[in-house]
Write a protein that holds these residues in place. Sequence first.
Motif, PDB file in Angstrom:
ATOM      1  N   PRO A 209       9.669   0.033  -9.862  1.00 56.92           N
ATOM      2  CA  PRO A 209       9.327   1.398 -10.275  1.00 56.92           C
ATOM      3  C   PRO A 209       8.882   2.218  -9.060  1.00 56.92           C
ATOM      4  O   PRO A 209       8.301   1.685  -8.122  1.00 56.92           O
ATOM      5  N   LEU A 210       9.220   3.489  -9.101  1.00 57.24           N
ATOM      6  CA  LEU A 210       8.839   4.365  -7.996  1.00 57.24           C
ATOM      7  C   LEU A 210       7.360   4.715  -8.090  1.00 57.24           C
ATOM      8  O   LEU A 210       6.874   5.097  -9.144  1.00 57.24           O
ATOM      9  N   HIS A 211       6.681   4.545  -7.008  1.00 61.01           N
ATOM     10  CA  HIS A 211       5.301   5.005  -6.938  1.00 61.01           C
ATOM     11  C   HIS A 211       5.013   5.393  -5.496  1.00 61.01           C
ATOM     12  O   HIS A 211       5.520   4.785  -4.565  1.00 61.01           O
ATOM     13  N   LEU A 212       4.246   6.421  -5.369  1.00 58.65           N
ATOM     14  CA  LEU A 212       3.870   6.913  -4.057  1.00 58.65           C
ATOM     15  C   LEU A 212       2.928   5.906  -3.409  1.00 58.65           C
ATOM     16  O   LEU A 212       1.936   5.508  -4.014  1.00 58.65           O
ATOM     17  N   PRO A 213       3.240   5.459  -2.185  1.00 55.08           N
ATOM     18  CA  PRO A 213       2.354   4.480  -1.549  1.00 55.08           C
ATOM     19  C   PRO A 213       1.003   5.111  -1.202  1.00 55.08           C
ATOM     20  O   PRO A 213       0.899   6.313  -0.982  1.00 55.08           O
ATOM     21  N   ASP A 214      -0.014   4.278  -1.176  1.00 61.13           N
ATOM     22  CA  ASP A 214      -1.353   4.736  -0.809  1.00 61.13           C
ATOM     23  C   ASP A 214      -1.475   4.791   0.714  1.00 61.13           C
ATOM     24  O   ASP A 214      -1.104   3.837   1.407  1.00 61.13           O
ATOM     25  N   ALA A 215      -1.984   5.893   1.210  1.00 59.78           N
ATOM     26  CA  ALA A 215      -2.192   6.040   2.654  1.00 59.78           C
ATOM     27  C   ALA A 215      -3.354   5.155   3.082  1.00 59.78           C
ATOM     28  O   ALA A 215      -4.330   5.002   2.339  1.00 59.78           O
TER      29      ALA A 215
ATOM     30  N   TYR B  96      -5.317  -0.196  11.950  1.00 61.49           N
ATOM     31  CA  TYR B  96      -5.007   1.072  11.284  1.00 61.49           C
ATOM     32  C   TYR B  96      -3.624   1.566  11.685  1.00 61.49           C
ATOM     33  O   TYR B  96      -2.846   2.018  10.843  1.00 61.49           O
ATOM     34  N   ALA B  97      -3.287   1.454  12.967  1.00 61.71           N
ATOM     35  CA  ALA B  97      -1.971   1.897  13.441  1.00 61.71           C
ATOM     36  C   ALA B  97      -0.866   1.104  12.749  1.00 61.71           C
ATOM     37  O   ALA B  97       0.162   1.670  12.348  1.00 61.71           O
ATOM     38  N   ALA B  98      -1.061  -0.202  12.578  1.00 59.93           N
ATOM     39  CA  ALA B  98      -0.069  -1.035  11.891  1.00 59.93           C
ATOM     40  C   ALA B  98       0.039  -0.642  10.421  1.00 59.93           C
ATOM     41  O   ALA B  98       1.148  -0.545   9.870  1.00 59.93           O
ATOM     42  N   GLU B  99      -1.103  -0.421   9.780  1.00 60.82           N
ATOM     43  CA  GLU B  99      -1.102  -0.003   8.370  1.00 60.82           C
ATOM     44  C   GLU B  99      -0.445   1.362   8.212  1.00 60.82           C
ATOM     45  O   GLU B  99       0.285   1.606   7.241  1.00 60.82           O
TER      46      GLU B  99
ATOM     47  N   ALA C  49       1.904   2.663  10.176  1.00 59.55           N
ATOM     48  CA  ALA C  49       3.350   2.492  10.366  1.00 59.55           C
ATOM     49  C   ALA C  49       3.998   1.954   9.088  1.00 59.55           C
ATOM     50  O   ALA C  49       5.064   2.437   8.672  1.00 59.55           O
ATOM     51  N   GLU C  50       3.351   0.987   8.439  1.00 64.43           N
ATOM     52  CA  GLU C  50       3.878   0.437   7.187  1.00 64.43           C
ATOM     53  C   GLU C  50       3.856   1.497   6.088  1.00 64.43           C
ATOM     54  O   GLU C  50       4.801   1.623   5.304  1.00 64.43           O
ATOM     55  N   TYR C  51       2.808   2.279   6.031  1.00 64.78           N
ATOM     56  CA  TYR C  51       2.713   3.361   5.046  1.00 64.78           C
ATOM     57  C   TYR C  51       3.858   4.355   5.245  1.00 64.78           C
ATOM     58  O   TYR C  51       4.505   4.768   4.284  1.00 64.78           O
ATOM     59  N   ARG C  52       4.103   4.726   6.480  1.00 66.56           N
ATOM     60  CA  ARG C  52       5.181   5.684   6.755  1.00 66.56           C
ATOM     61  C   ARG C  52       6.542   5.110   6.373  1.00 66.56           C
ATOM     62  O   ARG C  52       7.400   5.821   5.851  1.00 66.56           O
ATOM     63  N   ARG C  53       6.745   3.803   6.607  1.00 72.51           N
ATOM     64  CA  ARG C  53       8.002   3.160   6.221  1.00 72.51           C
ATOM     65  C   ARG C  53       8.158   3.196   4.703  1.00 72.51           C
ATOM     66  O   ARG C  53       9.212   3.563   4.185  1.00 72.51           O
ATOM     67  N   LEU C  54       7.090   2.826   3.988  1.00 74.56           N
ATOM     68  CA  LEU C  54       7.141   2.832   2.532  1.00 74.56           C
ATOM     69  C   LEU C  54       7.318   4.243   1.979  1.00 74.56           C
ATOM     70  O   LEU C  54       8.023   4.450   0.990  1.00 74.56           O
ATOM     71  N   LEU C  55       6.702   5.223   2.606  1.00 75.03           N
ATOM     72  CA  LEU C  55       6.832   6.609   2.177  1.00 75.03           C
ATOM     73  C   LEU C  55       8.269   7.091   2.352  1.00 75.03           C
ATOM     74  O   LEU C  55       8.819   7.752   1.469  1.00 75.03           O
ATOM     75  N   MET C  56       8.876   6.731   3.477  1.00 75.10           N
ATOM     76  CA  MET C  56      10.263   7.126   3.709  1.00 75.10           C
ATOM     77  C   MET C  56      11.180   6.471   2.663  1.00 75.10           C
ATOM     78  O   MET C  56      12.077   7.111   2.127  1.00 75.10           O
ATOM     79  N   GLU C  57      10.915   5.206   2.346  1.00 82.31           N
ATOM     80  CA  GLU C  57      11.669   4.496   1.321  1.00 82.31           C
ATOM     81  C   GLU C  57      11.498   5.189  -0.035  1.00 82.31           C
ATOM     82  O   GLU C  57      12.464   5.403  -0.761  1.00 82.31           O
ATOM     83  N   TYR C  58      10.276   5.546  -0.350  1.00 86.27           N
ATOM     84  CA  TYR C  58       9.972   6.235  -1.605  1.00 86.27           C
ATOM     85  C   TYR C  58      10.720   7.559  -1.686  1.00 86.27           C
ATOM     86  O   TYR C  58      11.357   7.871  -2.695  1.00 86.27           O
TER      87      TYR C  58
END
Length: 63
Positions: A4-10, A32-35, A37-46
């Motif tokens: 299911p689509l859900h906006l990732p948490d920053a 924090y930088a690693a988290e 980067a992962e957030y941005r990847r998930l956001l782009m996927e979303y």
Amino acid sequence: MEEPLHLPDAPIPPEDGDCCGNGCEVCVHDMYAAELAEYRRLLMEYETRQTMQLQPAPPTEES
């Protein structure tokens, strides 16, 4: 079946006093930088999946 689509948490940025300043091998700022980067990847996927779902289906050929 797609997830299911859900906006990732920053990620929450470290507070001023979270870093001890001792040059730790893995600093809270590194984590924090690693988290982030992962957030941005998930956001782009979303956003990509959102866009794909909003596009109309291609017309079908009728015989």
